[in-house]
Design an enzyme around this catalytic site. Structure first.
Site, mmCIF file in Angstrom:
data_model
loop_
_atom_site.group_PDB
_atom_site.id
_atom_site.type_symbol
_atom_site.label_atom_id
_atom_site.label_comp_id
_atom_site.label_asym_id
_atom_site.label_seq_id
_atom_site.Cartn_x
_atom_site.Cartn_y
_atom_site.Cartn_z
ATOM 1 N N ASN A 10 46.749 38.807 38.341
ATOM 2 C CA ASN A 10 45.689 39.964 38.309
ATOM 3 C C ASN A 10 45.452 40.573 39.868
ATOM 4 O OD1 ASN A 10 43.925 41.611 38.037
ATOM 5 N ND2 ASN A 10 42.431 40.052 37.916
ATOM 6 N N LYS A 12 44.229 43.284 41.292
ATOM 7 C CA LYS A 12 42.721 43.498 41.075
ATOM 8 C C LYS A 12 43.069 45.160 41.746
ATOM 9 C CE LYS A 12 40.482 39.085 40.972
ATOM 10 N NZ LYS A 12 39.582 38.631 41.227
ATOM 11 N N HIS A 95 36.989 40.624 31.597
ATOM 12 C CA HIS A 95 37.395 40.134 33.670
ATOM 13 C C HIS A 95 36.353 39.857 33.701
ATOM 14 C CE1 HIS A 95 37.967 39.121 37.697
ATOM 15 N NE2 HIS A 95 38.980 38.411 36.975
ATOM 16 N N GLU A 97 34.514 40.265 36.597
ATOM 17 C CA GLU A 97 34.119 41.931 37.476
ATOM 18 C C GLU A 97 34.335 43.075 37.176
ATOM 19 O OE1 GLU A 97 37.485 41.445 39.740
ATOM 20 O OE2 GLU A 97 37.177 39.198 40.554
ATOM 21 N N GLU A 167 37.742 31.618 33.153
ATOM 22 C CA GLU A 167 37.612 31.688 35.190
ATOM 23 C C GLU A 167 36.294 31.865 35.608
ATOM 24 O OE1 GLU A 167 41.320 34.547 36.431
ATOM 25 O OE2 GLU A 167 39.669 35.867 36.016
ATOM 26 N N GLY A 173 37.658 34.027 43.681
ATOM 27 C CA GLY A 173 37.672 34.024 45.003
ATOM 28 C C GLY A 173 36.771 34.144 46.080
ATOM 29 N N SER A 213 39.901 31.285 42.533
ATOM 30 C CA SER A 213 40.751 30.146 43.761
ATOM 31 C C SER A 213 42.155 29.278 43.889
ATOM 32 C CB SER A 213 39.425 29.663 44.700
ATOM 33 O OG SER A 213 38.453 30.018 45.060
HETATM 34 O O1 G3P Z 1 42.063 36.809 37.579
HETATM 35 C C1 G3P Z 1 42.235 36.447 38.661
HETATM 36 C C2 G3P Z 1 40.385 35.822 39.461
HETATM 37 O O2 G3P Z 1 39.284 37.339 39.159
HETATM 38 C C3 G3P Z 1 40.786 34.966 40.263
HETATM 39 O O3 G3P Z 1 40.598 35.450 41.146
HETATM 40 O O4 G3P Z 1 41.007 35.862 43.835
HETATM 41 O O5 G3P Z 1 39.854 33.596 43.126
HETATM 42 O O6 G3P Z 1 42.716 33.793 42.338
HETATM 43 P P1 G3P Z 1 41.011 34.261 42.938
#
Ligand code: G3P
Length: 250
Positions: A10, A12, A95, A97, A167, A173, A213
């Site tokens: 993703n 983003k 998602h 976000e 998630e 993140g 993460s």
């Molecule tokens: O959709 C993937 C996501 O929200 C995870 O983000 O940067 O933690 O891998 P990240």
């Protein structure tokens, strides 16, 4: 039949430049990728078609969102049939976000899921709890409620078009990945919910992937968990280590 391992990237609202995008595709195109893993990358909508044209054919492209209607006066939106028309097979829906920053409710996410299925898109349906909800011991119930809205609008045959992405919001993140035990527990809960709410066959065949993460360093251990069928990767999907995550099972 064993569930096919699935890794999504993703992007983003990245990458910021055309050069970065091309560098990323070059890495993927030249990589030795595990052919038994299904790989999908989700760039911003502006780059869907150009990316699809330059990326290797065994990597599919996904949108990060779509609307519930197929056409009309909905400024700024992209419809499921437009995605299909552009040759885009997947869409990410729900998602965190979008839920948090753009106020998408589980009901809206469910309607989008319904519309996307009707247009023959495949969906990466995201669910997950906040830190506060986890600390209150509400993880399973929060995730079930998010899923329930979609389950109410779907029929059993629709699930062949769905990948569920667990998630946890606190892991997105933040560099705070769920432990493999935490991920396994949440995935097993989702699977048993699907068995009850839909059918044991759907629970057995639906892929449940983990996001939050994920890195090259932690993906192998997570991938050994029986109910972890792959990953949805954010930050690390923009780096060469995405290849190692795709190859986690190799
Ligand atoms: O959709 C993937 C996501 O929200 C995870 O983000 O940067 O933690 O891998 P990240």
């Amino acid at each position: 039949m064993p569930r096919q391992f699935f890794v999504g990237g993703n992007f983003k609202m990245n990458p910021g430049s055309r050069e970065q995008k091309q560098a990323l595709v070059k890495v993927l195109n030249e990589a030795n990728i595990d052919g038994s893993t299904e790989v999908v990358i989700a760039p911003p909508s502006l780059y869907l078609i150009p990316l699809k044209e330059i990326v290797r054919k065994d990597i599919q492209v996904a949108a990060q969102n779509c609307y519930v209607k197929n056409s009309g006066a909905f400024t700024g939106e992209i419809s499921p049939v437009q995605l299909v028309d552009a040759g885009i097979p997947y869409v990410i829906l729900g998602h965190s976000e979008r839920r948090t920053l753009f106020h998408e409710t589980s009901e809206l996410v469910a309607q989008k899921t319904r519309a996307a299925i009707d247009a023959s898109l495949k969906i990466i349906l995201c669910v997950g709890e906040t830190l506060q909800e986890r600390e209150a011991g509400e993880t399973a119930i929060v995730v079930q409620k998010q899923l329930q809205a979609a389950v109410d609008l779907l029929k059993e045959s629709d699930y062949s078009q769905i990948v569920v992405a667990y998630e946890p919001v606190w892991a997105i993140g933040t560099g705070k990945v769920a432990t493999s035990a935490q991920a396994q527990e949440a995935h097993a809960d989702i699977r048993s919910y699907l068995a009850k709410a839909v059918s044991p066959a759907v629970a057995e065949s639906t892929r449940i992937i983990y996001g939050g993460s994920v890195t090259a360093a932690n993906c192998k251990e997570l991938s050994t968990q029986p109910d972890v069928d792959g990953f949805l990767v954010g930050g690390a999907s923009l780096k060469p280590e995405f290849v190692d995550i795709i190859n986690a099972k190799k």
